[in-house]
Design an enzyme around this catalytic site. Structure first.
Site, PDB file in Angstrom:
ATOM      1  N   LYS A  14      14.188 -56.620 -10.023  1.00 57.09           N
ATOM      2  CA  LYS A  14      14.232 -55.197 -10.374  1.00 57.09           C
ATOM      3  C   LYS A  14      15.669 -54.719 -10.346  1.00 57.09           C
ATOM      4  CE  LYS A  14      15.194 -53.678  -6.034  1.00 57.09           C
ATOM      5  NZ  LYS A  14      16.462 -53.014  -5.633  1.00 57.09           N
ATOM      6  N   ASP A 144      10.295 -52.359  -0.508  1.00 54.26           N
ATOM      7  CA  ASP A 144      10.253 -52.630  -1.941  1.00 54.26           C
ATOM      8  C   ASP A 144       8.988 -53.373  -2.372  1.00 54.26           C
ATOM      9  OD1 ASP A 144      12.696 -51.443  -2.266  1.00 54.26           O
ATOM     10  OD2 ASP A 144      13.826 -53.295  -2.586  1.00 54.26           O
TER      11      ASP A 144
END
Length: 295
Positions: A14, A144
Site C-alpha cells: 500500500k 494496518d
C-alpha cells in the site's frame, strides 16, 4: 471436499497518499487520517493444511524470528479463535512466503502478509468468520492489518482501523527504497513529531479525491528525514520527475505518473543507483478476484 492447500495468494503493498497525525490517545496510540492506496507490488504466500495442529513457516528469514513473524502470529490467532468458536480441533498449516515488498519501507508488507493469512486460512480451515470479525482479529496484530482485510482502497481514521471506501484515480507509481530500514516506533516516539494537524471533515472529503495524491502531506516525513537523511536524497531525486512523498513511516518514497511508459522510463533512469519499482494502482485487493466476493 474442502481444499487441503491454497497457493499463489497475493499480499499487496500500500501507499499512504497522505498521512496526517491529528492527536494521540491516552494509551499512546496516535490518531491518524490517511488514504490507503493498494498497488500491484505483492508478496506471494502458499498455504498447505497439516493433519496436526502445528503452524510452521517453511521460508527462512534472518530478519524475523518465526515466532515473531506476523504471518505466524496471525495464523495462531485465527486458530485459537476458531478452536474456541468450534469447540474442537483445528488443523495446522505450513506457510511459504515469497517476499517482494521491502521490509521497513512503509509499504505495509508485514501487515498485508498477516491479512492474507487471515483471509486465506479462514477459507482453508472453514472458519466462517465474517470480514468484520477478521478485521477485529487483525487490529490485534497491527493498525494496518484491518485495511488489507477491508479489501479496497480506503480513507482511514482512528488508529487506522476506521475505514471508508475511497475511489482513487487509476495510475502508475514509481517507488524508491532508500538503503535504510525505518523502525516505525522510533518515528512515533519522536518528540519532534507534530500531532495536531487539523482533522479533515468527512463530509468534505470526497472532493479531495480529485487532487490525490497531491492533497495534504505525510506528517511523519520530516521526522524520518532527520533520522535518516537517505530518505531526503531519495525524495530530491524522485522529485525531479514528479511530486514525491514518503509513504507510511518510511523509508520508501513514491511519485505518481500518468501512464505506464512514463513511469517505466523514470524507473529505468533511477535503477542504476536505487532499488526501484514501477507499480500500478489497484482498486481492490487481488484476493477479491480469487475468492469472488467481498463478503
Amino acid at each position: 471436499m474442502s481444499k487441503s492447500f491454497l497457493h499463489n495468494c497475493p499480499a499487496p503493498a500500500k501507499l499512504n497518499l497522505f498521512l496526517h497525525v491529528t492527536g494521540q490517545r491516552p494509551d499512546g496510540y496516535h490518531l491518524l487520517q490517511s488514504v490507503f492506496q493498494l498497488i500491484d507490488l505483492c508478496d506471494i504466500l502458499h498455504f498447505d493444511r497439516r493433519d496436526d495442529s502445528q503452524i510452521r513457516r517453511l521460508t527462512d528469514n534472518d530478519q524475523i524470528r518465526e515466532e515473531d513473524d506476523l504471518v505466524i502470529r496471525a495464523a495462531k490467532l485465527l486458530q485459537k479463535a476458531a478452536s474456541n468458536k468450534k469447540n474442537g480441533f483445528l488443523p495446522g498449516v505450513d506457510i511459504r512466503i515469497e517476499k517482494n515488498i521491502p521490509m521497513g519501507g512503509g509499504l505495509g508488507g508485514g501487515s498485508s502478509d498477516a491479512a492474507t493469512t487471515l483471509l486465506v486460512l479462514n477459507r482453508l480451515w472453514n472458519c466462517n468468520f465474517s470480514r468484520e470479525e477478521l478485521m477485529a482479529l487483525g487490529v490485534q496484530l497491527g493498525a494496518d492489518v484491518p485495511f488489507f482485510i477491508f479489501g479496497e482502497n480506503a480513507y482511514a481514521e482512528g488508529i487506522g482501523e476506521k475505514l471508508t471506501p475511497a475511489a482513487t484515480h487509476d495510475g502508475y507509481f514509481v517507488v524508491i527504497k532508500p538503503p535504510v530500514s525505518v523502525p516505525t516506533a522510533a518515528i512515533f516516539r519522536s518528540k519532534e513529531l507534530t500531532r495536531n494537524t487539523e482533522p479533515i471533515k468527512i463530509a468534505n472529503f470526497p472532493g479531495i479525491y480529485k487532487n490525490l495524491p497531491d492533497f495534504g502531506k505525510n506528517d511523519l516525513q520530516a521526522v524520518a528525514i532527520r533520522l535518516f537523511p537517505e530518505i531526503a536524497t531519495a525524495l530530491d531525486t524522485l522529485g525531479r520527475y514528479g511530486k514525491a512523498r514518503m509513504t507510511g513511516s518510511g523509508a520508501c518514497v513514491f511519485a505518481r505518473f500518468g501512464n505506464k511508459t512514463e513511469a517505466e522510463e523514470v524507473a529505468a533512469s533511477l535503477s542504476r543507483k536505487w532499488e526501484v519499482w514501477t507499480a500500478k494502482s489497484l482498486q481492490n485487493h487481488p484476493l477479491e478476484a480469487l475468492f469472488g466476493s467481498k463478503s
